[in-house]
Design a protein around this motif. Sequence first.
Motif, PDB file in Angstrom:
ATOM      1  N   THR A   1      17.348 -10.849  12.205  1.00  0.00           N
ATOM      2  CA  THR A   1      18.465 -10.089  11.626  1.00  0.00           C
ATOM      3  C   THR A   1      18.295  -9.968  10.120  1.00  0.00           C
ATOM      4  N   ALA A   2      17.981 -11.083   9.466  1.00  0.00           N
ATOM      5  CA  ALA A   2      17.780 -11.062   8.012  1.00  0.00           C
ATOM      6  C   ALA A   2      16.575 -10.195   7.643  1.00  0.00           C
ATOM      7  N   TRP A   3      15.491 -10.309   8.416  1.00  0.00           N
ATOM      8  CA  TRP A   3      14.294  -9.506   8.172  1.00  0.00           C
ATOM      9  C   TRP A   3      14.612  -8.020   8.296  1.00  0.00           C
ATOM     10  N   TYR A   4      15.314  -7.646   9.358  1.00  0.00           N
ATOM     11  CA  TYR A   4      15.669  -6.242   9.595  1.00  0.00           C
ATOM     12  C   TYR A   4      16.493  -5.682   8.433  1.00  0.00           C
ATOM     13  N   LEU A   5      17.516  -6.415   8.028  1.00  0.00           N
ATOM     14  CA  LEU A   5      18.372  -5.954   6.930  1.00  0.00           C
ATOM     15  C   LEU A   5      17.588  -5.833   5.628  1.00  0.00           C
ATOM     16  N   ARG A   6      16.709  -6.791   5.382  1.00  0.00           N
ATOM     17  CA  ARG A   6      15.899  -6.751   4.164  1.00  0.00           C
ATOM     18  C   ARG A   6      14.928  -5.572   4.187  1.00  0.00           C
ATOM     19  N   MET A   7      14.325  -5.321   5.334  1.00  0.00           N
ATOM     20  CA  MET A   7      13.415  -4.169   5.451  1.00  0.00           C
ATOM     21  C   MET A   7      14.172  -2.869   5.196  1.00  0.00           C
ATOM     22  N   GLN A   8      15.376  -2.760   5.711  1.00  0.00           N
ATOM     23  CA  GLN A   8      16.176  -1.561   5.452  1.00  0.00           C
ATOM     24  C   GLN A   8      16.486  -1.430   3.963  1.00  0.00           C
ATOM     25  N   ARG A   9      16.834  -2.549   3.327  1.00  0.00           N
ATOM     26  CA  ARG A   9      17.174  -2.521   1.890  1.00  0.00           C
ATOM     27  C   ARG A   9      16.009  -2.077   1.025  1.00  0.00           C
ATOM     28  N   ILE A  10      14.784  -2.401   1.432  1.00  0.00           N
ATOM     29  CA  ILE A  10      13.637  -1.993   0.606  1.00  0.00           C
ATOM     30  C   ILE A  10      13.184  -0.569   0.919  1.00  0.00           C
ATOM     31  N   GLY A  11      13.841   0.081   1.887  1.00  0.00           N
ATOM     32  CA  GLY A  11      13.563   1.483   2.156  1.00  0.00           C
ATOM     33  C   GLY A  11      12.766   1.784   3.411  1.00  0.00           C
ATOM     34  N   ALA A  12      12.511   0.785   4.241  1.00  0.00           N
ATOM     35  CA  ALA A  12      11.756   1.013   5.474  1.00  0.00           C
ATOM     36  C   ALA A  12      12.654   1.637   6.543  1.00  0.00           C
TER      37      ALA A  12
ATOM     38  N   ASP B   1       0.840  -1.194   0.000  1.00  0.00           N
ATOM     39  CA  ASP B   1       0.000   0.000   0.000  1.00  0.00           C
ATOM     40  C   ASP B   1       0.877   1.246   0.000  1.00  0.00           C
ATOM     41  N   GLU B   2       0.955   1.924  -1.129  1.00  0.00           N
ATOM     42  CA  GLU B   2       1.833   3.101  -1.223  1.00  0.00           C
ATOM     43  C   GLU B   2       1.355   4.262  -0.347  1.00  0.00           C
ATOM     44  N   LYS B   3       0.117   4.195   0.154  1.00  0.00           N
ATOM     45  CA  LYS B   3      -0.398   5.239   1.039  1.00  0.00           C
ATOM     46  C   LYS B   3      -0.208   4.898   2.517  1.00  0.00           C
ATOM     47  N   ALA B   4       0.379   3.738   2.820  1.00  0.00           N
ATOM     48  CA  ALA B   4       0.552   3.323   4.219  1.00  0.00           C
ATOM     49  C   ALA B   4       1.336   4.381   4.983  1.00  0.00           C
ATOM     50  N   ARG B   5       0.869   4.682   6.189  1.00  0.00           N
ATOM     51  CA  ARG B   5       1.520   5.696   7.029  1.00  0.00           C
ATOM     52  C   ARG B   5       2.508   5.081   7.998  1.00  0.00           C
ATOM     53  N   GLY B   6       2.341   3.778   8.289  1.00  0.00           N
ATOM     54  CA  GLY B   6       3.234   3.117   9.230  1.00  0.00           C
ATOM     55  C   GLY B   6       2.865   1.661   9.388  1.00  0.00           C
TER      56      GLY B   6
ATOM     57  N   LEU C   1       9.008   4.055   4.900  1.00  0.00           N
ATOM     58  CA  LEU C   1       7.876   3.614   5.721  1.00  0.00           C
ATOM     59  C   LEU C   1       8.342   3.372   7.155  1.00  0.00           C
ATOM     60  N   PRO C   2       7.744   4.060   8.142  1.00  0.00           N
ATOM     61  CA  PRO C   2       8.096   3.816   9.534  1.00  0.00           C
ATOM     62  C   PRO C   2       7.572   2.451   9.991  1.00  0.00           C
ATOM     63  N   VAL C   3       8.473   1.637  10.544  1.00  0.00           N
ATOM     64  CA  VAL C   3       8.127   0.285  10.982  1.00  0.00           C
ATOM     65  C   VAL C   3       8.668   0.091  12.388  1.00  0.00           C
ATOM     66  N   GLN C   4       7.829  -0.430  13.269  1.00  0.00           N
ATOM     67  CA  GLN C   4       8.277  -0.757  14.622  1.00  0.00           C
ATOM     68  C   GLN C   4       7.842  -2.182  14.930  1.00  0.00           C
TER      69      GLN C   4
ATOM     70  N   VAL D   1      13.199   1.183  10.142  1.00  0.00           N
ATOM     71  CA  VAL D   1      12.832   0.090  11.045  1.00  0.00           C
ATOM     72  C   VAL D   1      13.431   0.248  12.440  1.00  0.00           C
ATOM     73  N   GLU D   2      12.595  -0.024  13.444  1.00  0.00           N
ATOM     74  CA  GLU D   2      13.035  -0.150  14.831  1.00  0.00           C
ATOM     75  C   GLU D   2      12.616  -1.537  15.313  1.00  0.00           C
ATOM     76  N   VAL D   3      13.512  -2.207  16.041  1.00  0.00           N
ATOM     77  CA  VAL D   3      13.180  -3.498  16.642  1.00  0.00           C
ATOM     78  C   VAL D   3      13.367  -3.372  18.148  1.00  0.00           C
ATOM     79  N   HIS D   4      12.344  -3.758  18.900  1.00  0.00           N
ATOM     80  CA  HIS D   4      12.390  -3.740  20.359  1.00  0.00           C
ATOM     81  C   HIS D   4      12.223  -5.178  20.842  1.00  0.00           C
ATOM     82  N   ARG D   5      13.210  -5.652  21.605  1.00  0.00           N
ATOM     83  CA  ARG D   5      13.196  -7.031  22.101  1.00  0.00           C
ATOM     84  C   ARG D   5      12.961  -7.037  23.605  1.00  0.00           C
ATOM     85  N   TYR D   6      12.260  -8.064  24.057  1.00  0.00           N
ATOM     86  CA  TYR D   6      11.875  -8.166  25.453  1.00  0.00           C
ATOM     87  C   TYR D   6      12.374  -9.499  26.027  1.00  0.00           C
TER      88      TYR D   6
END
Length: 189
Positions: A137-148, A94-99, A118-121, A150-155
């Motif tokens: 790790t692979a997901w995070y790097l791939r999301m960055q490569r496509i232009g997102a 969705d090119e109109k996605a806000r987050g 695209l802001p992703v948390q 990204v923030e990841v918060h681990r618990y």
Amino acid sequence: MNIVLFHSTCGLRPAVHAAAGRLRDAGHTVQVPDLFEGRTFGTVAEGMAFKEEVGSDELLKRAVVAAAPHSDEGLVYAGFSLGGSLAQNLALADEKARGLLLLHGTSDIADNASVDGLPVQLHVADPDPFESHDWLTAWYLRMQRIGADVEVHRYPGAGHLYTDPDLPDYDAESDERTWQTALGFLESL
């Protein structure tokens, strides 16, 4: 923000309604579709069995149909576990996605996916039986490569669905930290 919030593989449980209420109390408009048509489950295993019965393609179709009437408004897609996977698929298409707000789950990323900042948390247990460190790790790097963006918060020590107080995975401290951080993220959009 206008948010569509997808439930986990356990279905549209009280915790999902509570999360939607928390988001509404913060001033957001929230749609909470029931992709399981009234079915809920007390364990991830039971929910996964039902998900397999219904099929991934059918659930994605239901998610698209639920979000479509609101997508012209520029949605924030959000979801718990399976719902996060569905939210991710919709947001990236969705090119109109806000987050994109992901709780407990991610999804594969299509080869042709591309977003412009695209802001992703993501909020996830550490460790999580469904989201391994290597996968994340692979997901995070791939999301960055496509232009997102990204923030990841681990618990640490939390269970997979640690935001649902009626499930054994619940972790009150991680739940509260997640929602404080997520509400700040949504406020920044």
